[in-house]
Design a protein around this motif. Structure first.
Motif, PDB file in Angstrom:
ATOM      1  N   GLU A  76    -131.944  14.469 142.009  1.00 36.71           N
ATOM      2  CA  GLU A  76    -133.212  14.977 142.537  1.00 36.71           C
ATOM      3  C   GLU A  76    -133.559  14.387 143.899  1.00 36.71           C
ATOM      4  OE1 GLU A  76    -134.480  17.530 141.131  1.00 36.71           O
ATOM      5  OE2 GLU A  76    -133.535  17.404 139.175  1.00 36.71           O
TER       6      GLU A  76
ATOM      7  N   GLU B 296    -132.906  14.167 148.193  1.00 38.30           N
ATOM      8  CA  GLU B 296    -132.941  15.182 149.241  1.00 38.30           C
ATOM      9  C   GLU B 296    -131.915  14.847 150.309  1.00 38.30           C
ATOM     10  OE1 GLU B 296    -136.826  15.819 150.855  1.00 38.30           O
ATOM     11  OE2 GLU B 296    -137.759  15.908 148.877  1.00 38.30           O
TER      12      GLU B 296
ATOM     13  N   ARG C   7    -131.020  14.682 153.998  1.00 42.89           N
ATOM     14  CA  ARG C   7    -131.791  14.593 155.239  1.00 42.89           C
ATOM     15  C   ARG C   7    -131.001  15.074 156.446  1.00 42.89           C
ATOM     16  NH1 ARG C   7    -136.841  14.889 154.004  1.00 42.89           N
ATOM     17  NH2 ARG C   7    -137.473  13.280 152.561  1.00 42.89           N
TER      18      ARG C   7
ATOM     19  N   PHE D  58    -129.226  10.723 152.752  1.00 47.25           N
ATOM     20  CA  PHE D  58    -129.998  11.205 151.603  1.00 47.25           C
ATOM     21  C   PHE D  58    -131.274  10.386 151.462  1.00 47.25           C
ATOM     22  CE2 PHE D  58    -125.537  11.838 150.456  1.00 47.25           C
ATOM     23  CZ  PHE D  58    -125.523  13.148 150.012  1.00 47.25           C
ATOM     24  N   SER D  59    -132.345  11.002 150.992  1.00 48.64           N
ATOM     25  CA  SER D  59    -133.520  10.283 150.514  1.00 48.64           C
ATOM     26  C   SER D  59    -133.401  10.219 149.000  1.00 48.64           C
ATOM     27  CB  SER D  59    -134.810  11.010 150.909  1.00 48.64           C
ATOM     28  OG  SER D  59    -135.017  10.916 152.295  1.00 48.64           O
TER      29      SER D  59
ATOM     30  N   TRP E 158    -138.928   5.312 147.275  1.00 50.63           N
ATOM     31  CA  TRP E 158    -137.994   6.156 148.012  1.00 50.63           C
ATOM     32  C   TRP E 158    -137.429   5.386 149.201  1.00 50.63           C
ATOM     33  CZ3 TRP E 158    -136.288  11.051 146.822  1.00 50.63           C
ATOM     34  CH2 TRP E 158    -136.922  11.677 145.748  1.00 50.63           C
TER      35      TRP E 158
ATOM     36  N   ASP F  79    -133.890   5.815 152.196  1.00 52.13           N
ATOM     37  CA  ASP F  79    -132.797   6.663 152.653  1.00 52.13           C
ATOM     38  C   ASP F  79    -131.503   5.860 152.565  1.00 52.13           C
ATOM     39  OD1 ASP F  79    -134.681   8.585 153.195  1.00 52.13           O
ATOM     40  OD2 ASP F  79    -134.121   8.832 155.293  1.00 52.13           O
TER      41      ASP F  79
ATOM     42  N   ARG G 214    -129.969  21.892 153.468  1.00 52.78           N
ATOM     43  CA  ARG G 214    -131.247  21.483 152.857  1.00 52.78           C
ATOM     44  C   ARG G 214    -131.534  22.223 151.549  1.00 52.78           C
ATOM     45  NH1 ARG G 214    -133.586  17.842 155.992  1.00 52.78           N
ATOM     46  NH2 ARG G 214    -133.342  17.949 158.235  1.00 52.78           N
TER      47      ARG G 214
END
Length: 123
Positions: free
Chosen positions: A23, A25, A27, A41-42, A52, A54, A74
Motif C-alpha cells: 500500500e 506509493e 514517487r 517509494f513512500s 511514512w 521515502d 503512479r
C-alpha cells in the motif's frame, strides 16, 4: 547521506521493516545511466511507529528491465507491495508479489547490485 549497498540479509530486514511497501506509493523513477536506475517509494516504517518515510532503491549494472511511463507508473497497483531479491551475482526489484519470477511482473528492474537510501517523506 549516500546510497548504502544491500546484502540479501540487509534487504530482508529492510523489507520486513517497510512491510515490502504494501500500500505504498511510487514517487519517482529516474534512469541515471543506461545501467543505473533509481526508484523512490513512500512507505510506512514499522520501526518508527508506522510513520511514512521515502525509500530510494538504486539498481546498478542493469541488464534487463520492463519500465512504464510516468503517467502509468503512479497508477501501478501497490496493494501487493514490492518483490526485491539479491543473490551473489544479481539483484532485482518488481512491483507486486513475484518472488523467484520478477521478469513476469508488469514492472521490474534486474541488475548486478542494489542499494538504498532513507529519505524524508515526500507526501
Amino acid at each position: 547521506m549516500s546510497v548504502k549497498p544491500l546484502s540479501a540479509q540487509a534487504l530482508k530486514s529492510l523489507l520486513e521493516r517497510i512491510d515490502s511497501a504494501h500500500e505504498g506509493e511510487i514517487r519517482s523513477l529516474t534512469p541515471l545511466s543506461p545501467t543505473s536506475i533509481e526508484i523512490r517509494f513512500s512507505v510506512q516504517d514499522i520501526a518508527r511507529g508506522y510513520d511514512w518515510i521515502d525509500v530510494l532503491f538504486r539498481l546498478e549494472g542493469v541488464n534487463d528491465a520492463k519500465l512504464v511511463s510516468d503517467n502509468v507508473l503512479r497508477g501501478l497497483d501497490m496493494s501487493e507491495g514490492i518483490t526485491a531479491e539479491i543473490t551473489p551475482s544479481s539483484a532485482a526489484l518488481a512491483i507486486g508479489s513475484y518472488s523467484g519470477r520478477v521478469n513476469e511482473a508488469p514492472f521490474y528492474i534486474q541488475g548486478a547490485s542494489m542499494g538504498y537510501q532513507e529519505l524524508p517523506f515526500s507526501g
